[in-house]
Design a protein around this motif. Sequence first.
Motif, PDB file in Angstrom:
ATOM      1  N   ILE A 126       1.142  -0.963   0.132  1.00 41.29           N
ATOM      2  CA  ILE A 126       0.272  -0.141  -0.125  1.00 41.29           C
ATOM      3  C   ILE A 126       1.243   1.336  -0.210  1.00 41.29           C
ATOM      4  O   ILE A 126       0.595   2.489  -1.291  1.00 41.29           O
ATOM      5  N   GLN A 132       2.093   1.654  -3.461  1.00 42.09           N
ATOM      6  CA  GLN A 132       1.448   1.754  -4.251  1.00 42.09           C
ATOM      7  C   GLN A 132       1.005   3.814  -4.181  1.00 42.09           C
ATOM      8  O   GLN A 132       0.255   4.451  -4.652  1.00 42.09           O
ATOM      9  N   ARG A 133       0.470   4.420  -2.968  1.00 40.40           N
ATOM     10  CA  ARG A 133       1.000   5.541  -2.558  1.00 40.40           C
ATOM     11  C   ARG A 133       1.722   6.468  -2.826  1.00 40.40           C
ATOM     12  O   ARG A 133       1.066   7.841  -3.840  1.00 40.40           O
ATOM     13  N   SER A 145      -1.554   5.942  -6.445  1.00 41.41           N
ATOM     14  CA  SER A 145      -2.565   4.890  -7.434  1.00 41.41           C
ATOM     15  C   SER A 145      -3.545   5.169  -6.555  1.00 41.41           C
ATOM     16  O   SER A 145      -3.970   5.440  -5.326  1.00 41.41           O
ATOM     17  N   LEU A 177      -6.009   3.241  -5.418  1.00 38.76           N
ATOM     18  CA  LEU A 177      -6.614   2.692  -4.473  1.00 38.76           C
ATOM     19  C   LEU A 177      -7.801   3.059  -3.433  1.00 38.76           C
ATOM     20  O   LEU A 177      -7.275   4.033  -2.836  1.00 38.76           O
ATOM     21  N   ASN A 178      -9.234   2.536  -2.991  1.00 39.63           N
ATOM     22  CA  ASN A 178      -9.935   2.425  -1.863  1.00 39.63           C
ATOM     23  C   ASN A 178      -9.271   1.708  -1.215  1.00 39.63           C
ATOM     24  O   ASN A 178     -10.379   0.825  -1.131  1.00 39.63           O
ATOM     25  N   ILE A 179      -9.258   2.197  -0.117  1.00 42.17           N
ATOM     26  CA  ILE A 179      -8.652   0.617   1.078  1.00 42.17           C
ATOM     27  C   ILE A 179      -9.336   1.393   2.023  1.00 42.17           C
ATOM     28  O   ILE A 179      -9.834   0.906   2.494  1.00 42.17           O
ATOM     29  N   TYR A 219      -3.706  -7.509  -6.351  1.00 38.65           N
ATOM     30  CA  TYR A 219      -3.649  -6.366  -7.780  1.00 38.65           C
ATOM     31  C   TYR A 219      -4.978  -6.824  -7.877  1.00 38.65           C
ATOM     32  O   TYR A 219      -6.163  -6.439  -8.427  1.00 38.65           O
ATOM     33  N   PHE A 246      -7.712  -4.204  -5.752  1.00 37.10           N
ATOM     34  CA  PHE A 246      -7.210  -3.471  -6.174  1.00 37.10           C
ATOM     35  C   PHE A 246      -7.053  -3.618  -7.872  1.00 37.10           C
ATOM     36  O   PHE A 246      -5.992  -3.128  -8.109  1.00 37.10           O
ATOM     37  N   ALA A 299      -4.592  -0.774  -9.833  1.00 43.42           N
ATOM     38  CA  ALA A 299      -2.908  -0.836  -8.959  1.00 43.42           C
ATOM     39  C   ALA A 299      -2.060  -0.971  -9.994  1.00 43.42           C
ATOM     40  O   ALA A 299      -2.307  -1.123 -11.432  1.00 43.42           O
TER      41      ALA A 299
END
Length: 301
Positions: free
Chosen positions: A165, A168-169, A173, A175-177, A203, A206, A209
Amino acid sequence: MSVTTLRESRDKAVVVFVEFTRLYKQDPSALYCFFEGEDSKYYGVRIKNIIRPEKAFYLDCRGKDGVLGIHKMLSSRKYYANVRAAYFIDRDFDKSIRERGLNEIYETPCYSIENFYTSVQCFSEVLRSEFKLIESDENFERCVSLYIKLQEEFHNAVELLNTWIACQRDKSSPLNISKRSVLDFVKIDLNQITKKYVIDDLYRMFPGAIAISQEELDARLTELRSSTRQKSFRGKFEIEFLRKILEKLKHEANTANYLYFTRKVKVVLSLSESNIISDLSQYADTPDCLDSYLKSFISPS
């Protein structure tokens, strides 16, 4: 940061600025506190007990960008040079704002305020006050030892998740964590913590990603391990782990399961998922850096 994100951040700050100007006209001497969201559930009692302001207004900026935006707007206007304004943000997986010299803003020394709730010290405070256990009690020692063991297992299980994560941050990216529970990735029981995913699952879960190399993962993991994992890992996952452990211990205490308690212990602690920040606020850690920041707002007598 995309053009859309910049526009949304500016819009958030403008809305808060309009509300602030309305309040400021009524009381220029009040303390104005700007939060990412509902973080006043943690900070509020500390502001009240440490600063003890005669009047304070809490404003929800709907995210970190909103807090940074309102800080920029107020600090660039001479008219508000004397405003008593306190700003609070989470560090998250971002670079520290200290690198930009934004010392007027309080930034958590850990991922977020949720991490202040998941230390052994906070857990022990809950045992003392809500489980009515004293440190010399065998049940207290059992619970603390179990928590330390399970937290270590939990961190081993979510280490890849947090590292991925964070990477990705770094790449912005989409992402809807927030829509994912930590229980999607691990199974939490009092006997053990079980990992339920591999990197390919992330992957799949998300779709937006971006591909991350092993070298990138290794480098980010080294950064996260440079601090205690309880502090550097995503706070919402950390506090969800804490809530589940307390929930299960509460059940075992009330039913006198000898595996965990030598006698029945009546526990009535509220552990609602939506309000745990408020429910446990009095037990959460107050780091020295926060204490110093708040004391800087105390008016000289």
